[in-house]
Design a protein around this motif. Structure first.
Motif, PDB file in Angstrom:
ATOM      1  N   ARG A   1     -52.852  -7.052  19.102  1.00 12.39           N
ATOM      2  CA  ARG A   1     -51.526  -6.583  19.727  1.00 12.39           C
ATOM      3  C   ARG A   1     -50.970  -5.194  19.424  1.00 12.39           C
ATOM      4  O   ARG A   1     -50.606  -4.355  20.279  1.00 12.39           O
TER       5      ARG A   1
ATOM      6  N   VAL B   1     -53.133  -4.825  28.078  1.00 11.85           N
ATOM      7  CA  VAL B   1     -52.759  -6.119  27.665  1.00 11.85           C
ATOM      8  C   VAL B   1     -53.819  -7.467  27.876  1.00 11.85           C
ATOM      9  O   VAL B   1     -54.167  -8.294  27.177  1.00 11.85           O
TER      10      VAL B   1
ATOM     11  N   VAL C   1     -51.325 -12.884  27.034  1.00  7.57           N
ATOM     12  CA  VAL C   1     -50.913 -11.877  27.949  1.00  7.57           C
ATOM     13  C   VAL C   1     -49.069 -11.714  28.095  1.00  7.57           C
ATOM     14  O   VAL C   1     -48.875 -10.260  27.659  1.00  7.57           O
TER      15      VAL C   1
ATOM     16  N   TRP D   1     -47.495  -8.218  26.573  1.00  3.42           N
ATOM     17  CA  TRP D   1     -46.325  -7.794  27.622  1.00  3.42           C
ATOM     18  C   TRP D   1     -45.107  -7.323  26.577  1.00  3.42           C
ATOM     19  O   TRP D   1     -44.528  -6.405  26.587  1.00  3.42           O
ATOM     20  N   GLN D   2     -44.755  -8.554  25.830  1.00  2.00           N
ATOM     21  CA  GLN D   2     -43.601  -8.269  24.679  1.00  2.00           C
ATOM     22  C   GLN D   2     -43.819  -6.849  23.682  1.00  2.00           C
ATOM     23  O   GLN D   2     -42.832  -6.312  23.437  1.00  2.00           O
TER      24      GLN D   2
ATOM     25  N   ASN E   1     -45.610  -4.621  23.918  1.00  2.00           N
ATOM     26  CA  ASN E   1     -45.602  -3.208  24.793  1.00  2.00           C
ATOM     27  C   ASN E   1     -43.989  -2.876  25.077  1.00  2.00           C
ATOM     28  O   ASN E   1     -43.417  -1.717  24.918  1.00  2.00           O
ATOM     29  N   VAL E   2     -43.327  -3.736  25.508  1.00  2.00           N
ATOM     30  CA  VAL E   2     -41.760  -3.581  25.912  1.00  2.00           C
ATOM     31  C   VAL E   2     -40.903  -3.733  24.821  1.00  2.00           C
ATOM     32  O   VAL E   2     -40.044  -2.829  24.759  1.00  2.00           O
TER      33      VAL E   2
END
Length: 205
Positions: free
Chosen positions: A122, A131, A164, A168-169, A171-172
């Motif tokens: 990640r 992702v 996934v 996403w977590q 990245n954000v």
């Protein structure tokens, strides 16, 4: 010539297996963790603290990671413990049980995987693959997307969706939450698989 002591052989084999598991866990932490950090800093030219912490305070990472990890861990268990998944369940219970008999060992293995694999996949690989493809690659490399077994592949699809979400977590919010979540997912599943193995020993004894 005396017959071999099968109990002694089994004990010796299990001890060798435990040492191997310990070495693999350490390898995961060092190779993937340091390897991912090197890629992030020296190849991708990003700062490691920013990748890990993002913009959230520590307590929010802990809350998000804990809630996500427990939800995914128990959700995965809800699937794998269904009657039609018995073959998959027993395969992993018989593998995990004798190799990780202590709670401390299971937690240590989970922590090594949670930190090392998240930094590498990640943290670093996702920067290039994105992702979804990172999630697919991660689950496939663990052997869960097996075209020879629809049951295993079903479990793999669930885990791909979970990865996934972690991607996403990452990245954000930053990587720390997914690291916590990954660790807790493994803690939950390893503990449950060990419990199944322990019950099977009691029944068969």
């Amino acid at each position: 010539m005396e017959a071999p002591d099968t109990d002694a052989i089994a004990i010796g084999s299990s001890r060798s297996g435990r040492r191997l598991v310990g070495l693999l866990a350490a390898f995961t932490l060092v190779f993937f963790g340091i390897g991912g950090a090197v890629l992030i800093v020296f190849v991708q030219h990003r700062t490691l603290p920013t990748v890990i912490m993002g913009s959230l305070p520590l307590w929010k990472h802990v809350v998000i990671g804990t809630m996500t990890g427990l939800a995914i861990g128990y959700g995965a268990w809800a699937l794998i413990s269904r009657p039609f998944m018995d073959n998959v369940l027993m395969k992993y219970a018989m593998l995990i049980g004798p190799l990780m008999p202590s709670r401390g060992m299971r937690i240590a293995v989970s922590l090594c995987a949670g930190v090392g694999e998240e930094v590498f996949f990640r943290g670093a690989i996702q920067h290039w693959l994105g992702v979804v493809w990172t999630a697919i690659a991660f689950v496939a490399l663990h052997g869960y997307l097996d075209p020879r077994s629809w049951r295993m592949s079903l479990y793999g699809v669930l885990l791909t969706g979970a990865m996934v979400l972690l991607g996403w977590q990452a990245n954000v919010y930053g990587l720390l939450g997914p690291m916590i979540a990954h660790t807790l997912i493994d803690v939950v599943l390893l503990a449950r698989l060990h419990a199944v193995w322990s019950r099977s020993k009691t029944v068969n004894s």
